[in-house]
Design a protein around this motif. Structure first.
Motif, PDB file in Angstrom:
ATOM      1  N   ALA A 379       0.847  -1.202   0.000  1.00  0.00           N
ATOM      2  CA  ALA A 379       0.000   0.000   0.000  1.00  0.00           C
ATOM      3  C   ALA A 379       0.882   1.252   0.000  1.00  0.00           C
ATOM      4  CB  ALA A 379      -0.920  -0.017   1.219  1.00  0.00           C
ATOM      5  N   GLN A 380       1.933   1.220   0.821  1.00  0.00           N
ATOM      6  CA  GLN A 380       2.841   2.385   0.870  1.00  0.00           C
ATOM      7  C   GLN A 380       3.581   2.555  -0.446  1.00  0.00           C
ATOM      8  OE1 GLN A 380       5.416   3.166   4.261  1.00  0.00           O
ATOM      9  NE2 GLN A 380       4.516   1.362   5.222  1.00  0.00           N
ATOM     10  N   LEU A 381       4.034   1.417  -0.989  1.00  0.00           N
ATOM     11  CA  LEU A 381       4.788   1.484  -2.242  1.00  0.00           C
ATOM     12  C   LEU A 381       3.929   2.108  -3.352  1.00  0.00           C
ATOM     13  CD1 LEU A 381       7.428   0.715  -3.750  1.00  0.00           C
ATOM     14  CD2 LEU A 381       6.332  -1.459  -4.331  1.00  0.00           C
ATOM     15  N   LYS A 382       2.683   1.656  -3.463  1.00  0.00           N
ATOM     16  CA  LYS A 382       1.793   2.195  -4.510  1.00  0.00           C
ATOM     17  C   LYS A 382       1.610   3.704  -4.320  1.00  0.00           C
ATOM     18  CE  LYS A 382      -1.445  -0.755  -3.599  1.00  0.00           C
ATOM     19  NZ  LYS A 382      -2.659  -1.559  -3.490  1.00  0.00           N
ATOM     20  N   ARG A 383       1.391   4.093  -3.052  1.00  0.00           N
ATOM     21  CA  ARG A 383       1.155   5.517  -2.771  1.00  0.00           C
ATOM     22  C   ARG A 383       2.386   6.346  -3.141  1.00  0.00           C
ATOM     23  NH1 ARG A 383       2.051   7.727   1.724  1.00  0.00           N
ATOM     24  NH2 ARG A 383       1.997   5.821   2.964  1.00  0.00           N
ATOM     25  N   PHE A 389       5.237   9.461  -9.739  1.00  0.00           N
ATOM     26  CA  PHE A 389       4.825   9.548 -11.148  1.00  0.00           C
ATOM     27  C   PHE A 389       4.129  10.887 -11.421  1.00  0.00           C
ATOM     28  CE2 PHE A 389       4.240   4.633 -10.969  1.00  0.00           C
ATOM     29  CZ  PHE A 389       5.611   4.450 -11.089  1.00  0.00           C
ATOM     30  N   LYS A 390       3.315  11.300 -10.441  1.00  0.00           N
ATOM     31  CA  LYS A 390       2.586  12.566 -10.607  1.00  0.00           C
ATOM     32  C   LYS A 390       3.564  13.744 -10.613  1.00  0.00           C
ATOM     33  CE  LYS A 390      -1.224  14.992  -8.355  1.00  0.00           C
ATOM     34  NZ  LYS A 390      -2.294  15.081  -9.345  1.00  0.00           N
ATOM     35  N   ALA A 397       1.149   4.370 -13.605  1.00  0.00           N
ATOM     36  CA  ALA A 397       0.362   4.241 -12.371  1.00  0.00           C
ATOM     37  C   ALA A 397       0.677   2.902 -11.731  1.00  0.00           C
ATOM     38  CB  ALA A 397      -1.128   4.338 -12.671  1.00  0.00           C
ATOM     39  N   ALA A 398       0.573   2.854 -10.393  1.00  0.00           N
ATOM     40  CA  ALA A 398       0.725   1.596  -9.661  1.00  0.00           C
ATOM     41  C   ALA A 398      -0.595   1.302  -8.973  1.00  0.00           C
ATOM     42  CB  ALA A 398       1.846   1.714  -8.633  1.00  0.00           C
ATOM     43  N   TYR A 399      -1.087   0.075  -9.118  1.00  0.00           N
ATOM     44  CA  TYR A 399      -2.348  -0.285  -8.463  1.00  0.00           C
ATOM     45  C   TYR A 399      -2.305  -1.772  -8.131  1.00  0.00           C
ATOM     46  CZ  TYR A 399      -3.863  -2.409 -12.868  1.00  0.00           C
ATOM     47  OH  TYR A 399      -3.953  -3.204 -13.978  1.00  0.00           O
ATOM     48  N   GLY A 400      -3.365  -2.256  -7.500  1.00  0.00           N
ATOM     49  CA  GLY A 400      -3.428  -3.686  -7.193  1.00  0.00           C
ATOM     50  C   GLY A 400      -4.021  -3.933  -5.824  1.00  0.00           C
ATOM     51  N   GLU A 416      -3.207   8.465 -15.482  1.00  0.00           N
ATOM     52  CA  GLU A 416      -3.402   9.651 -14.647  1.00  0.00           C
ATOM     53  C   GLU A 416      -4.619   9.474 -13.735  1.00  0.00           C
ATOM     54  OE1 GLU A 416      -3.999  14.308 -15.550  1.00  0.00           O
ATOM     55  OE2 GLU A 416      -2.753  13.165 -16.945  1.00  0.00           O
ATOM     56  N   LEU A 417      -5.704   8.989 -14.313  1.00  0.00           N
ATOM     57  CA  LEU A 417      -6.925   8.783 -13.527  1.00  0.00           C
ATOM     58  C   LEU A 417      -6.728   7.698 -12.474  1.00  0.00           C
ATOM     59  CD1 LEU A 417      -9.505   8.931 -16.455  1.00  0.00           C
ATOM     60  CD2 LEU A 417      -9.206  10.640 -14.647  1.00  0.00           C
ATOM     61  N   LEU A 418      -6.018   6.655 -12.870  1.00  0.00           N
ATOM     62  CA  LEU A 418      -5.782   5.536 -11.939  1.00  0.00           C
ATOM     63  C   LEU A 418      -4.968   5.968 -10.736  1.00  0.00           C
ATOM     64  CD1 LEU A 418      -4.708   2.316 -13.900  1.00  0.00           C
ATOM     65  CD2 LEU A 418      -6.495   2.483 -12.188  1.00  0.00           C
TER      66      LEU A 418
END
Ligand SMILES: Cc1ncc(COP(=O)(O)O)c(C=O)c1O
Length: 491
Positions: A379-383, A389-390, A397-400, A416-418
Motif C-alpha cells: 500500500a505504501q509502495l503504490k502511494r 509519477f505525478k 500508475a501503480a495499483y493492485g 493519470e486517472l488511476l
C-alpha cells in the motif's frame, strides 16, 4: 544483507542525445520507434558492461536452452541476468550486484528468500528421506494445515505445480458432472497446460500457445469478466462442467472483479450444476491465510493452490469439500475403480522436502502477520510511486490488491486517472489493462540498472521481508530510472 555498492545509481550514462537530431522525439510526445530502439540499445549496453558474467552465461544458455530460459516469463531480451544468492527481499547476481526483488520466486516466497525455518525444515527432510516412494507423515500434516486455513478444504490432493492443480480440478469437475466444457475469463491465467491456453493475453481470441489441438481448445470457452448476463447465457445449456477464475481478477488482480461478481458466479454455478473453481495459486495464503474465499465468504467447490503453499519448493494442491473428491475415492471394487475413477499420478506430489517447506511456510503464515506486513508495504509502495509519477509528470500508475501490484504504463490518460484514484481499475476494460506500454520493457531494464528487479508480466509480488529500507531504495531507484529514460528522450 544489503545490496552491494556496485548496485548503486547508474553513472556516466551514454545518451541517445548524441544521436542525430532527426531521431529525437520532443519531450511530452510519444517517443518514436527509432528513439525507443536507440534507448533500448543504450540501456542494454550499460547492463552488459556491468554484468559481464551474466552476459557470458546468457551466451552459454542460449546455445542449450530454447530462448535461453526455463520459463517464458524470464525471457527479457538480451542480456538476461543470472542470480546466485538471495536473502530476505534481495537477490544478488553472478557479478555481485544486488537487487530488491519483486519476483520473490514468482510469488511463492511470501516470507522472502532464505527464511531460516523453511531452509532448516528442507535440510532435515532431505537428510531423513528425499523420496520414500510411500506415504509419510509430512504429507498428512501438510494437508491438515491446508484444511485448518482454507475454509472449504475438507480434502486435499497434492500435485507438483499450480498448472497441474488446475488440470486436476478441471478433471475432477468433468468426472463429477459428466460434462466436457469449461468456462474461463479473459486474461485469467490457470497454468500452461492445454485446457487453459485460451484467452490469456491480448488479443484474447488468439491462443497463448500453438501446439494445442483445436478440438481441445474448443472445450474451453472464454468470457469477459464482470458480465453476469454472459455467464448466465454460457451456463444455461447445462453442458459446462466448471467455471474457473482467479478470484481477485486476471493476473493476480491486474484486471479486478466488480463488486458482487463472485457472489453472482456462486449463485449461477449452483443453479446450473456447474462447479465453481477458485484458482488461488496466487491469492492462497497471501491475501489472507485462508485466501480470497476467507476474505469474501464466497465458497468455491474446488480450489487450486500452489506457490506460497509449498514454501518455495515445487508443489500444488486441489482442495475442497469431500463430495467434490467423490470421483477420486477408491471403492475397493477393482473393476469400478479401473473404469470410473478420476485418476491422478505424480512422482513428486507431496515429496517430503516440498511438504517440509510447505509445513514451515504455513506455520509462519497461519496468524496472518506476514500477509498484513506485505499488504502494508505494498500500500505504501503504490502511494509513494504514484506520488512520484505525478510529480515527475510521467504516464505511469501503480495499483493492485493485497501484496500484488501492477505497474500500468500503457495509456497516459488512464494512468493519470488511476494513480489519482479518480477511477478504479475495474472501470477499465481487460484488453486495455492487459496491454503493455511502449516504455514498459525499457523502464524495467532501467530499474535493473538501479538495483530493482520487477517482473516483466502484469504483476509483481511483495514479501513480508520487504521493509523500510527497501521501500526508500525502490522509490529512489524509480526516480533515477525515470531520469535515465528522460535523458534518453523517452519521457
Ligand atoms: C493464478 C495462477 N494459476 C496457475 C498458475 C500455474 O502455476 P505453476 O507455475 O506452479 O504451474 C499460476 C502461475 O503463475 C498462476 O498465477
Amino acid at each position: 544483507m544489503k545490496a552491494s555498492p556496485s548496485s548503486g545509481p547508474s553513472k556516466g550514462s551514454r545518451s541517445v542525445k548524441d544521436a542525430p537530431a532527426a531521431t529525437r522525439a520532443p519531450r511530452h510526445a510519444a517517443p518514436t520507434a527509432e528513439v525507443l530502439a536507440l534507448a533500448k540499445r543504450a540501456i542494454e549496453a550499460r547492463i552488459s558492461e556491468r554484468c559481464p558474467k551474466s552476459l557470458a552465461l546468457a551466451e552459454r544458455g542460449r546455445k542449450v536452452l530454447p530462448g535461453g530460459v526455463a520459463h517464458d516469463n524470464r525471457y527479457v531480451g538480451v542480456p538476461s541476468l543470472y542470480m546466485q544468492k538471495a536473502r530476505g527481499a534481495r537477490k544478488y547476481d553472478v557479478d555481485g550486484r544486488g537487487y530488491i526483488d519483486y519476483w520473490v520466486g514468482h510469488g511463492a516466497l511470501l516470507m522472502g528468500h532464505g527464511r531460516r525455518e523453511i531452509v532448516e525444515a528442507v535440510h532435515l527432510a532431505a537428510q531423513e528421506v528425499m523420496h520414500p516412494g510411500a506415504c509419510h507423515e509430512r504429507e498428512v500434516l501438510w494437508a491438515e494445515r491446508v484444511r485448518a486455513l482454507i475454509p472449504t478444504a475438507e480434502c486435499v490432493r497434492f500435485t507438483a505445480s499450480g498448472s497441474e492443480a488446475s488440470a486436476l480440478a478441471v478433471r475432477l469437475a468433468r468426472g463429477l458432472t459428466g460434462r466436457d466444457a469449461i468456462v474461463k475469463f479473459e486474461g485469467h491465467f490457470h497454468g500452461w497446460l492445454d485446457h487453459a491456453v485460451n484467452g490469456i493475453d491480448v488479443p484474447f481470441e488468439t491462443p497463448w500457445s500453438v501446439g494445442v489441438p483445436g478440438a481441445v481448445r474448443a472445450l474451453t470457452r472464454v468470457l469477459p469478466a464482470n458480465d453476469l448476463a454472459a455467464v448466465e447465457r454460457a451456463l444455461e445449456g447445462r453442458d459446462v462442467a466448471a467455471l474457473i477464475l482467479e478470484p481477485t481478477g486476471a493476473s493476480g488482480g491486474s484486471v479486478p472483479l466488480a463488486e458482487g461478481f463472485l457472489e453472482g458466479l456462486r449463485e449461477a454455478c449452483s443453479r446450473h450444476g456447474t462447479l465453481l473453481i477458485f484458482d488461488e495459486v496466487i491469492t492462497g495464503f497471501r491475501v489472507a491465510p485462508g485466501g480470497m474465499q476467507a476474505k469474501t465468504g464466497v465458497r468455491p467447490d474446488l480450489t487450486c493452490l500452489a506457490k506460497v503453499l509449498a514454501g518455495g519448493m515445487p508443489g500444488g494442491a486441489v482442495c475442497g469439500p469431500k463430495p467434490s473428491f467423490e470421483p477420486m475415492q477408491f471403492s475397493g471394487d477393482g473393476a469400478r475403480d479401473r473404469t470410473q475413477r478420476v485418476a491422478q499420478y505424480g512422482t513428486f506430489n507431496a515429496s517430503p522436502v516440498c511438504a517440509a517447506a510447505g509445513n514451515a511456510m504455513l506455520r509462519l503464515v497461519q496468524g496472518g502477520e506476514p500477509c498484513r506486513a506485505a499488504d502494508q508495504y505494498t500500500a505504501q509502495l503504490k502511494r509513494r510511486l504514484n506520488a512520484l509519477f505525478k510529480n515527475e509528470g510521467v504516464p505511469f500508475a501503480a495499483y493492485g490488491v493485497s501484496s500484488v501490484f501492477h505497474l500500468f504504463t500503457a495509456e497516459a490518460a488512464a494512468a493519470e486517472l488511476l494513480r489519482d484514484g479518480e477511477i478504479e481499475a475495474v472501470q477499465i476494460k481487460a484488453d486495455r489493462l492487459k496491454k503493455k506500454g511502449m516504455l514498459d520493457g525499457l523502464l524495467r531494464r532501467a530499474l535493473l540498472l538501479e538495483g530493482v528487479d520487477l517482473p516483466p508480466g502484469r504483476q509483481a509480488w511483495v514479501s513480508a521481508a520487504h521493509g523500510d529500507e527497501e521501500l526508500e531504495e525502490t522509490v529512489d531507484a524509480f526516480a533515477r530510472a525515470i531520469h535515465a529514460l528522460r535523458e534518453l528522450d523517452c519521457l
